[in-house]
Design an enzyme around this catalytic site. Structure first.
Site, mmCIF file in Angstrom:
data_model
loop_
_atom_site.group_PDB
_atom_site.id
_atom_site.type_symbol
_atom_site.label_atom_id
_atom_site.label_comp_id
_atom_site.label_asym_id
_atom_site.label_seq_id
_atom_site.Cartn_x
_atom_site.Cartn_y
_atom_site.Cartn_z
ATOM 1 N N CYS A 36 79.977 49.543 59.482
ATOM 2 C CA CYS A 36 78.558 49.030 59.943
ATOM 3 C C CYS A 36 77.470 49.381 59.440
ATOM 4 O O CYS A 36 76.392 48.826 59.803
ATOM 5 C CB CYS A 36 78.732 49.043 61.743
ATOM 6 S SG CYS A 36 80.194 48.104 62.551
ATOM 7 N N LYS B 210 75.416 46.779 57.421
ATOM 8 C CA LYS B 210 74.850 45.663 57.943
ATOM 9 C C LYS B 210 73.485 45.596 57.385
ATOM 10 O O LYS B 210 72.662 46.523 56.997
ATOM 11 C CB LYS B 210 74.332 45.999 59.522
ATOM 12 C CG LYS B 210 75.615 45.575 60.455
ATOM 13 C CD LYS B 210 75.186 45.701 61.911
ATOM 14 C CE LYS B 210 76.502 45.436 62.902
ATOM 15 N NZ LYS B 210 75.848 45.336 64.262
ATOM 16 N N LEU C 47 69.342 36.465 72.386
ATOM 17 C CA LEU C 47 69.264 37.688 73.094
ATOM 18 C C LEU C 47 69.968 38.857 72.191
ATOM 19 O O LEU C 47 70.087 40.146 72.354
ATOM 20 C CB LEU C 47 69.874 37.867 74.378
ATOM 21 C CG LEU C 47 69.329 36.878 75.462
ATOM 22 C CD1 LEU C 47 69.956 37.207 76.825
ATOM 23 C CD2 LEU C 47 67.751 37.427 75.710
ATOM 24 N N PHE C 48 70.354 38.309 70.868
ATOM 25 C CA PHE C 48 71.218 39.233 70.064
ATOM 26 C C PHE C 48 72.113 40.173 70.814
ATOM 27 O O PHE C 48 72.219 41.382 70.681
ATOM 28 C CB PHE C 48 70.028 40.501 69.360
ATOM 29 C CG PHE C 48 69.040 39.736 68.609
ATOM 30 C CD1 PHE C 48 69.317 39.607 67.216
ATOM 31 C CD2 PHE C 48 67.881 39.050 68.935
ATOM 32 C CE1 PHE C 48 68.460 39.243 66.152
ATOM 33 C CE2 PHE C 48 67.191 38.420 67.988
ATOM 34 C CZ PHE C 48 67.398 38.281 66.397
ATOM 35 N N ASP C 49 72.891 39.515 71.699
ATOM 36 C CA ASP C 49 73.900 39.834 72.128
ATOM 37 C C ASP C 49 75.143 39.910 71.365
ATOM 38 O O ASP C 49 75.194 39.678 70.085
ATOM 39 C CB ASP C 49 74.264 39.110 73.574
ATOM 40 C CG ASP C 49 74.814 39.887 74.571
ATOM 41 O OD1 ASP C 49 75.540 40.827 74.422
ATOM 42 O OD2 ASP C 49 74.436 39.633 75.884
ATOM 43 N N ASP D 136 83.253 39.671 62.991
ATOM 44 C CA ASP D 136 82.665 41.081 62.527
ATOM 45 C C ASP D 136 83.601 41.258 61.377
ATOM 46 O O ASP D 136 84.838 41.081 61.296
ATOM 47 C CB ASP D 136 82.826 42.133 63.706
ATOM 48 C CG ASP D 136 81.586 42.660 63.832
ATOM 49 O OD1 ASP D 136 80.826 43.104 62.883
ATOM 50 O OD2 ASP D 136 81.259 42.723 65.147
ATOM 51 N N ASP E 265 83.457 43.150 70.627
ATOM 52 C CA ASP E 265 82.487 42.268 71.138
ATOM 53 C C ASP E 265 83.020 41.578 72.269
ATOM 54 O O ASP E 265 81.871 41.106 73.136
ATOM 55 C CB ASP E 265 82.018 41.226 69.946
ATOM 56 C CG ASP E 265 81.204 42.163 68.983
ATOM 57 O OD1 ASP E 265 80.549 43.092 69.198
ATOM 58 O OD2 ASP E 265 81.186 41.530 67.812
ATOM 59 N N GLY F 140 93.790 32.752 59.283
ATOM 60 C CA GLY F 140 92.414 33.368 58.625
ATOM 61 C C GLY F 140 92.223 32.603 57.318
ATOM 62 O O GLY F 140 92.592 31.675 56.914
ATOM 63 N N ASP G 171 78.150 46.770 72.847
ATOM 64 C CA ASP G 171 78.743 48.041 72.255
ATOM 65 C C ASP G 171 77.995 48.536 71.106
ATOM 66 O O ASP G 171 76.910 47.877 70.661
ATOM 67 C CB ASP G 171 79.958 47.489 71.662
ATOM 68 C CG ASP G 171 79.693 46.286 70.707
ATOM 69 O OD1 ASP G 171 78.744 45.872 70.570
ATOM 70 O OD2 ASP G 171 80.956 45.961 69.969
#
Length: 350
Positions: A17, A20, A48-50, A68, A91, A139, A229
């Site tokens: 991460c 990012k 809300l960038f949740d 992700d 998430d 996938g 998270d």
């Protein structure tokens, strides 16, 4: 299994991460995009960038959607798959839901890495998906210069029991379920200053599925007012987002924050990532760190990969909540409380 030793972190420039796009830069980019009007059934969208989107199907079922993916944060392929999967599944749990299906997202350098690496990465992911009682249903893959892997995850939640980052209430206690420090520890790994065995506690934590909801009674679950998270934007960034979305302020005691034993020592050695600096820049106007040493501030900005959940919980049940969570998350701790809105979104105290 791969027959030769492969150090995946040496094949990429940045990992996990910490790779990012900086939060402040991303927000400026997204301001220029014209998104369609939100459908009335959307309970949570990107505004809300949740942690995930939630789409209400009926009065009993809502769909939780997230994805992700990232570059390797560890050297061992199977462990990379486990961590990538646990991170993606998180998430859904952060919204109070439970994962049901997962689809793999794979970019792989066929010319430079053996195909057995794919097998190990996928097996690690499959094991974690099974642990979450979900299904690995397919996938998409491409041939690329850099290995990247992650999941698109779909889950379900009762519309009346959704957790968001916008529901924290004044007086709530704040609970963090995992220690901080994965960013600096894995930076040391990439620099080949340590081996995986030296930071195994952190690696095992990253591979731990965040199914906190499975350890809560219905009463405890109903007392969770907000959740998120802690991942690439650190405790400072994700805490700020929760405070802003809830229109409250958070007061957090640094002494109460669980952290990996070697985290501060690694920070002192200068094992920082670009995300440490971008997270500090992102939050500098919105948080207070008066009285904290620079190393302590670095830990607040440390980009977590598959970090813990930050829960805003009724103080009347917070002790019972911690006791329940520690059945799996041994480091779960009350780290602060929710205040009426102050000048700063998050107030960190010694």
């Amino acid at each position: 299994m791969t027959s030769t030793k492969i150090s995946l972190t040496q094949t990429v420039q940045k990992g996990g991460c910490a790779a990012k796009v900086a939060a402040s830069e991303l927000r400026e980019i997204l301001k220029q995009v014209k998104f369609p009007a939100a459908h009335p059934a959307l309970m949570v969208d990107g505004g809300l960038f949740d942690d995930a989107a939630i789409y209400k199907i009926n009065d009993e079922i809502a769909l939780v959607q997230t994805l992700d993916f990232f570059t390797p944060i560890v050297d061992t392929p199977k462990l990379f798959g486990e961590i990538a999967a646990a991170n993606a599944l998180s998430d859904v749990y952060a919204m109070g839901g439970k994962p049901k299906t997962a689809m793999g997202i794979l970019a792989f350098p066929l010319a430079t890495l053996p195909k057995e690496v794919i097998v190990d990465v996928m097996q690690g992911a499959s094991d974690k998906i099974a642990e979450a009682d979900a299904n690995f249903v397919g996938g998409h893959s491409i041939d690329d210069d850099t290995l990247k892997f992650g999941l698109s995850v779909t889950g379900f939640v009762n519309p009346q029991q959704v957790w968001t980052n916008a529901g924290a209430k004044v007086g709530d206690h704040l609970i963090l379920t995992k220690p901080l420090g994965t960013g600096t520890l894995t930076a040391g790994l990439k620099r080949q200053e340590v081996q995986e065995a030296d930071i195994m506690e952190a690696l095992q934590s990253m591979a731990t599925v965040n199914n906190a909801v499975d350890y809560m009674t219905p009463v405890l679950k109903n007392e969770v007012h907000a959740a998120t998270d802690i991942t690439g934007f650190g405790l400072s960034g994700h805490g700020m987002q929760l405070a802003n979305a809830s229109q409250v302020s958070l007061r957090i005691s640094f002494s109460k924050i669980p952290r990996f034993a070697k985290a501060l020592a690694f920070l002192e050695k200068g094992f920082l990532t670009k995300a440490h600096r971008s997270n500090a820049e992102y939050t500098k106007e919105a948080i207070s760190v008066a009285g904290l040493e620079s190393l302590q501030q670095h830990l607040l900005h440390d980009p977590q990969t598959s970090g813990g959940l930050l829960l805003s919980v009724s103080r009347e049940v917070s002790a019972d909540m911690v006791q329940a969570l520690r059945a799996k998350f041994k480091s779960a701790e009350i780290i602060g409380e929710v205040l009426p809105r102050q000048d700063k979104a998050v107030i960190f105290e010694p």
